[in-house]
Design a protein around this motif. Structure first.
Motif, PDB file in Angstrom:
ATOM      1  N   ARG A 135      19.983  55.974   2.164  1.00 39.36           N
ATOM      2  CA  ARG A 135      20.968  56.559   1.109  1.00 39.36           C
ATOM      3  C   ARG A 135      20.661  58.200   0.740  1.00 39.36           C
ATOM      4  O   ARG A 135      19.344  58.440   0.892  1.00 39.36           O
ATOM      5  CB  ARG A 135      21.287  56.125  -0.276  1.00 39.36           C
ATOM      6  CG  ARG A 135      21.465  54.501  -0.205  1.00 39.36           C
ATOM      7  CD  ARG A 135      21.920  54.070  -1.730  1.00 39.36           C
ATOM      8  NE  ARG A 135      22.259  52.720  -1.618  1.00 39.36           N
ATOM      9  CZ  ARG A 135      22.436  52.060  -2.879  1.00 39.36           C
ATOM     10  NH1 ARG A 135      22.530  52.953  -4.067  1.00 39.36           N
ATOM     11  NH2 ARG A 135      22.467  50.773  -2.944  1.00 39.36           N
ATOM     12  N   ASP A 136      21.444  58.969   0.738  1.00 38.65           N
ATOM     13  CA  ASP A 136      21.010  60.327   0.179  1.00 38.65           C
ATOM     14  C   ASP A 136      20.305  60.152  -1.180  1.00 38.65           C
ATOM     15  O   ASP A 136      20.700  59.365  -1.920  1.00 38.65           O
ATOM     16  CB  ASP A 136      22.313  61.356   0.014  1.00 38.65           C
ATOM     17  CG  ASP A 136      23.002  61.502   1.337  1.00 38.65           C
ATOM     18  OD1 ASP A 136      22.467  61.211   2.537  1.00 38.65           O
ATOM     19  OD2 ASP A 136      24.022  62.142   1.327  1.00 38.65           O
TER      20      ASP A 136
ATOM     21  N   ASP B  75      20.550  63.216  -3.692  1.00 41.06           N
ATOM     22  CA  ASP B  75      20.923  64.558  -4.041  1.00 41.06           C
ATOM     23  C   ASP B  75      21.076  64.898  -5.465  1.00 41.06           C
ATOM     24  O   ASP B  75      21.818  65.803  -5.942  1.00 41.06           O
ATOM     25  CB  ASP B  75      22.058  64.734  -3.258  1.00 41.06           C
ATOM     26  CG  ASP B  75      23.237  63.832  -3.721  1.00 41.06           C
ATOM     27  OD1 ASP B  75      23.154  62.865  -4.680  1.00 41.06           O
ATOM     28  OD2 ASP B  75      24.485  63.453  -2.917  1.00 41.06           O
TER      29      ASP B  75
ATOM     30  N   ARG C 128      18.282  62.989   2.856  1.00 36.94           N
ATOM     31  CA  ARG C 128      19.495  62.465   3.450  1.00 36.94           C
ATOM     32  C   ARG C 128      19.312  61.152   3.955  1.00 36.94           C
ATOM     33  O   ARG C 128      18.224  61.019   4.401  1.00 36.94           O
ATOM     34  CB  ARG C 128      20.434  63.292   4.502  1.00 36.94           C
ATOM     35  CG  ARG C 128      20.643  64.481   3.958  1.00 36.94           C
ATOM     36  CD  ARG C 128      21.664  64.485   2.771  1.00 36.94           C
ATOM     37  NE  ARG C 128      22.360  65.875   2.501  1.00 36.94           N
ATOM     38  CZ  ARG C 128      23.157  65.811   1.318  1.00 36.94           C
ATOM     39  NH1 ARG C 128      23.673  64.992   0.779  1.00 36.94           N
ATOM     40  NH2 ARG C 128      23.777  67.320   1.073  1.00 36.94           N
ATOM     41  N   ALA C 129      20.225  60.291   4.101  1.00 38.98           N
ATOM     42  CA  ALA C 129      20.077  59.058   4.618  1.00 38.98           C
ATOM     43  C   ALA C 129      19.554  59.110   5.924  1.00 38.98           C
ATOM     44  O   ALA C 129      20.126  59.873   6.696  1.00 38.98           O
ATOM     45  CB  ALA C 129      21.441  58.189   4.519  1.00 38.98           C
TER      46      ALA C 129
ATOM     47  N   GLU D 152      16.499  59.801   6.925  1.00 40.13           N
ATOM     48  CA  GLU D 152      15.348  60.798   7.221  1.00 40.13           C
ATOM     49  C   GLU D 152      14.008  59.925   6.838  1.00 40.13           C
ATOM     50  O   GLU D 152      14.028  58.877   5.970  1.00 40.13           O
ATOM     51  CB  GLU D 152      15.593  61.815   6.157  1.00 40.13           C
ATOM     52  CG  GLU D 152      16.438  62.778   6.502  1.00 40.13           C
ATOM     53  CD  GLU D 152      16.629  64.178   5.659  1.00 40.13           C
ATOM     54  OE1 GLU D 152      17.073  65.412   6.300  1.00 40.13           O
ATOM     55  OE2 GLU D 152      16.228  64.093   4.547  1.00 40.13           O
TER      56      GLU D 152
END
Length: 266
Positions: A116-117, A119, A225-226, A228
């Motif tokens: 998942r992100d 952020d 970010r998802a 990565e």
């Protein structure tokens, strides 16, 4: 000193030429100062931007200078970060050409792969654990475009946190129920143990290190970010790579990975 746009561009060009020619350069603190982190990260963005413009792709990030043993090696006592590009990533036992580096060193780490992100500017360790799909053992090959590893914090930040390459293990492990602070690490060179460490050497826990990174990147408008890959930082001292050979990383509960350094590109 406050670095001008021209000085930032000159520092980025110095590092770019050093990387392309495999010829170590003078420290960039001569241009951006020894303490201006914003200027150093501006240099890093220019260096990475040029690589992306040439076809590279950002696939994650790395945290540097988390382990006290590594901080003592360089006299730099705060973490930093850099970007991972697709051409920096290798898999278990995939040949890594020695010729791509200037003055490489190896260190053992835990890589986080995100599902998942992340952020939120105020991300917590719970957010990081919730966002982590799995972890992998990983050997980071750090490198410096700065001659003789003569670094201040701005030199290593500008030089993409002294990034070289990453060798990832191939067996994913869920972080659920794992105490990553207690993971033991042994790094071997051609069968001989050369570095020892544990998860708690990385900012108390690799999860804490990744949380710092998530907050810092969100604050700078570059959230994780998802998908990565996040290199969470060294678990023990780095060791020099002077010739071809195999570096085997063993992590308690996470398995092992081999970084195979070859004299010639396969």
């Amino acid at each position: 000193m406050i670095a001008s746009t021209e000085l930032i561009a000159a520092a980025a060009d110095r590092l770019r030429v050093a990387g392309e020619t495999r010829t170590a350069a003078a420290p960039v603190r001569e241009l951006v100062g020894a303490t201006d982190l914003d200027a150093a990260y501006a240099v890093q963005r220019e260096v990475i931007g040029a690589r992306v413009a040439s076809g590279a792709r950002v696939v994650g990030a790395k945290i540097g200078l988390t382990a006290p043993a590594v901080q003592l090696q360089f006299g730099v006592f705060q973490p930093d970060f850099g970007m991972l590009l697709d051409d920096m990533i290798y898999g278990h036992r995939e040949p890594v050409p020695y010729a791509r580096f200037l003055q490489p060193r190896a260190e053992g780490e835990i890589a986080f792969v995100l599902g998942r992100d992340i952020d939120k500017p105020g991300a917590t360790v719970a957010d990081v654990l919730r966002a982590t799909d799995f972890v992998l053992p990983a050997v980071e090959i750090v490198d410096s475009r700065i001659a003789n590893w003569d670094l201040t914090i701005t030199d290593t930040v500008a030089d993409n946190a002294s990034s070289g390459a990453v060798v990832l293990g191939v067996t994913p492990v869920s972080p659920t129920g794992l105490d990553l602070a207690r993971v033991g690490m042994v790094l071997e060179r051609d069968g001989e143990p050369v570095s020892f460490g544990a998860g708690h050497a990385c900012s108390g826990s690799p999860v804490v290190a990744v949380t710092w990174l998530a907050r810092e990147l969100a604050r700078r408008g570059q959230p994780l970010r998802a998908g990565e890959v996040i290199m969470s930082g060294a678990l023990g001292p780095m060791v020099p790579i002077s010739a071809k050979g195999t570096f085997r990383l063993r992590l308690g509960g996470l398995g092992e990975v081999d970084a195979v350094i070859e004299e010639e590109s396969a």
